[in-house]
Design an enzyme around this catalytic site. Structure first.
Site, mmCIF file in Angstrom:
data_model
loop_
_atom_site.group_PDB
_atom_site.id
_atom_site.type_symbol
_atom_site.label_atom_id
_atom_site.label_comp_id
_atom_site.label_asym_id
_atom_site.label_seq_id
_atom_site.Cartn_x
_atom_site.Cartn_y
_atom_site.Cartn_z
ATOM 1 N N ARG A 156 0.827 -1.215 0.000
ATOM 2 C CA ARG A 156 0.000 0.000 0.000
ATOM 3 C C ARG A 156 0.858 1.260 0.000
ATOM 4 O O ARG A 156 0.448 2.295 0.523
ATOM 5 C CB ARG A 156 -0.976 0.024 1.174
ATOM 6 C CG ARG A 156 -2.074 -1.021 1.062
ATOM 7 C CD ARG A 156 -3.102 -0.847 2.179
ATOM 8 N NE ARG A 156 -4.068 -1.939 2.161
ATOM 9 C CZ ARG A 156 -4.757 -2.354 3.208
ATOM 10 N NH1 ARG A 156 -4.573 -1.776 4.387
ATOM 11 N NH2 ARG A 156 -5.622 -3.338 3.121
ATOM 12 N N ARG A 177 -3.013 5.584 0.419
ATOM 13 C CA ARG A 177 -3.799 6.548 1.168
ATOM 14 C C ARG A 177 -2.971 7.512 2.010
ATOM 15 O O ARG A 177 -3.480 8.522 2.452
ATOM 16 C CB ARG A 177 -4.782 5.787 2.053
ATOM 17 C CG ARG A 177 -5.733 4.925 1.238
ATOM 18 C CD ARG A 177 -6.491 3.940 2.105
ATOM 19 N NE ARG A 177 -5.600 2.971 2.725
ATOM 20 C CZ ARG A 177 -5.997 2.086 3.632
ATOM 21 N NH1 ARG A 177 -7.252 2.077 4.027
ATOM 22 N NH2 ARG A 177 -5.147 1.228 4.144
ATOM 23 N N ARG A 222 -7.505 10.670 -6.125
ATOM 24 C CA ARG A 222 -8.664 9.852 -5.756
ATOM 25 C C ARG A 222 -9.890 10.691 -5.434
ATOM 26 O O ARG A 222 -11.022 10.199 -5.521
ATOM 27 C CB ARG A 222 -8.307 8.952 -4.570
ATOM 28 C CG ARG A 222 -7.560 7.673 -4.939
ATOM 29 C CD ARG A 222 -8.412 6.719 -5.792
ATOM 30 N NE ARG A 222 -9.754 6.603 -5.266
ATOM 31 C CZ ARG A 222 -10.090 5.865 -4.204
ATOM 32 N NH1 ARG A 222 -9.172 5.168 -3.562
ATOM 33 N NH2 ARG A 222 -11.335 5.829 -3.783
ATOM 34 N N ASP A 236 -6.440 -3.528 -7.516
ATOM 35 C CA ASP A 236 -7.164 -4.089 -6.379
ATOM 36 C C ASP A 236 -7.403 -5.559 -6.659
ATOM 37 O O ASP A 236 -7.526 -5.964 -7.825
ATOM 38 C CB ASP A 236 -8.499 -3.373 -6.159
ATOM 39 C CG ASP A 236 -9.161 -3.777 -4.849
ATOM 40 O OD1 ASP A 236 -8.901 -3.113 -3.829
ATOM 41 O OD2 ASP A 236 -9.899 -4.779 -4.835
ATOM 42 N N TYR A 295 -14.700 -13.102 -0.413
ATOM 43 C CA TYR A 295 -15.495 -11.939 -0.813
ATOM 44 C C TYR A 295 -16.743 -12.362 -1.594
ATOM 45 O O TYR A 295 -17.838 -11.824 -1.385
ATOM 46 C CB TYR A 295 -14.653 -10.977 -1.653
ATOM 47 C CG TYR A 295 -13.723 -10.115 -0.833
ATOM 48 C CD1 TYR A 295 -14.232 -9.214 0.102
ATOM 49 C CD2 TYR A 295 -12.346 -10.189 -0.987
ATOM 50 C CE1 TYR A 295 -13.387 -8.421 0.863
ATOM 51 C CE2 TYR A 295 -11.495 -9.397 -0.224
ATOM 52 C CZ TYR A 295 -12.026 -8.522 0.695
ATOM 53 O OH TYR A 295 -11.190 -7.729 1.447
#
Length: 353
Positions: A30, A34, A43, A79, A154
């Site tokens: 990552r 973020r 984003r 992703d 998921y």
């Protein structure tokens, strides 16, 4: 198919392949994300899923941490559910939630309806990889995919889950359906990694984010054969391959068995397991990646510096204990509130050691 790059001076590739790197290589899971203000600015104008299917955005976001931190490897911005979308599954990435599946997979008919990945559907990924290999110079580019078990979780749960109850219920009570689902997802994973390899990535990493919820016996019986097939079918590509999960201390040996067919196998270690202990658990000749606790980055530079030196020392001990190399990383992803300046200083420190 892209011609494989030659990167003889890459510390990342040296450590991954059992050679002696010129310095301890470092990159962060990552890292293109973020914590970076330049990432957040982009984003703010794009959803996560739309960004993953925009070649220019994928290229730019992948490059951001390389420019800022001078890491030794870039990991493709994407992703783990991107190949599911490419296979026609209705999935979205909801802010502050994560992947959400419109029609969860709960029956044999649902499983039979899963189709193969259409490479054309992920063409922006290929285009981004081709652009990146021209931009990155001697910095290695890591492609990635979600492992079949994590994708299955998921799909069956319909989104993120704490206990994975529906997933384990199918796995334990409906083994025929379970293995059919895992077979379909393994095919999708192999196809997605093949797209990235054909476009020119230098290495790949398989993220099994939720494997740590399983016992060793259940992992071996219901998951390992499918993860192993990913590495086995791609072994002929001759690139380093990394297997990573969270909370997988008891699974490290089995996970290293899965990656063993690779020309160079690497196992990622989270912060809960000391690197020398991990070296004794994995197959001989396996390199290790990790494993600074991401929370340490929030505690101020003196604590970060001490912890980083400990990880580098532990990596040297792991090599002495039988690991073929050590790649400095976090034990999981960079937390959003991390100061990017700390990451830049951390890279410089690790390189200096």
């Amino acid at each position: 198919m892209s011609t494989r790059r030659e990167l003889p001076d890459s510390p990342y590739l040296a450590a991954a392949t059992g050679r002696t790197p010129q310095r301890v290589p470092v990159w962060f899971m990552r890292q293109a994300g973020r914590s970076l203000p330049e990432y957040r600015a982009l984003r703010a104008q794009h959803t996560m899923m739309s960004a993953c299917f925009d070649a220019e955005l994928v290229t730019e976001i992948t490059l951001q941490p390389v420019r800022r931190h001078r890491v030794d490897a870039a990991i493709l911005f994407s992703d783990i559910v991107v190949p599911l979308r490419g296979a026609g599954i209705d999935v979205d990435i909801v802010p502050d939630v994560g992947p959400v599946i419109a029609n969860p997979v709960r029956s044999a008919a649902d499983i039979a309806a899963i189709t193969a990945l259409d490479p054309a559907a992920v063409a922006p990924v290929s285009a981004a990889v081709e652009a990146l290999v021209g931009e990155l110079g001697d910095v290695a580019l890591i492609g990635f995919a979600g492992a079949p078990f994590t994708l299955a979780s998921y799909l069956v749960e319909g989104g993120p889950s704490r206990n994975h109850a529906r997933t384990k219920a199918m796995m334990l009570a409906e083994p025929q359906s379970w293995h059919a689902l895992m077979t379909a997802l393994t095919d999708i994973t192999i196809a997605f990694l093949t797209v990235q390899l054909d476009a020119g990535v230098d290495a790949v990493q398989l993220f099994d984010s939720w494997a740590g919820t399983l016992s060793l016996a259940d992992y071996r019986r219901h998951v390992l054969p499918h993860s192993a097939r990913v590495f086995t079918e791609l072994a002929g590509r001759g690139v380093p391959m990394t297997h990573f999960g969270v909370g997988t201390a008891e699974l490290l040996g089995a996970m290293s068995e899965a990656v063993r067919p690779a020309a160079a196998g690497v196992v990622g270690v989270d912060w809960r397991t000391a690197l020398p202990d991990a070296a004794r658990r994995v197959e001989p000749g396996t390199a290790l990646q990790g494993n600074l606790d991401p929370v340490v980055l929030l505690t101020g530079w003196p604590a970060v510096q001490r912890a980083a030196r400990d990880v580098v020392d532990a990596g040297r001990q792991a090599v002495a204990a039988g690991a073929s190399g050590h790649i400095f990383n976090l034990g999981h992803g960079v937390l959003p509130e991390t100061d990017p300046g700390i990451l830049t200083e951390l890279v410089a420190l690790v390189h200096s050691l």
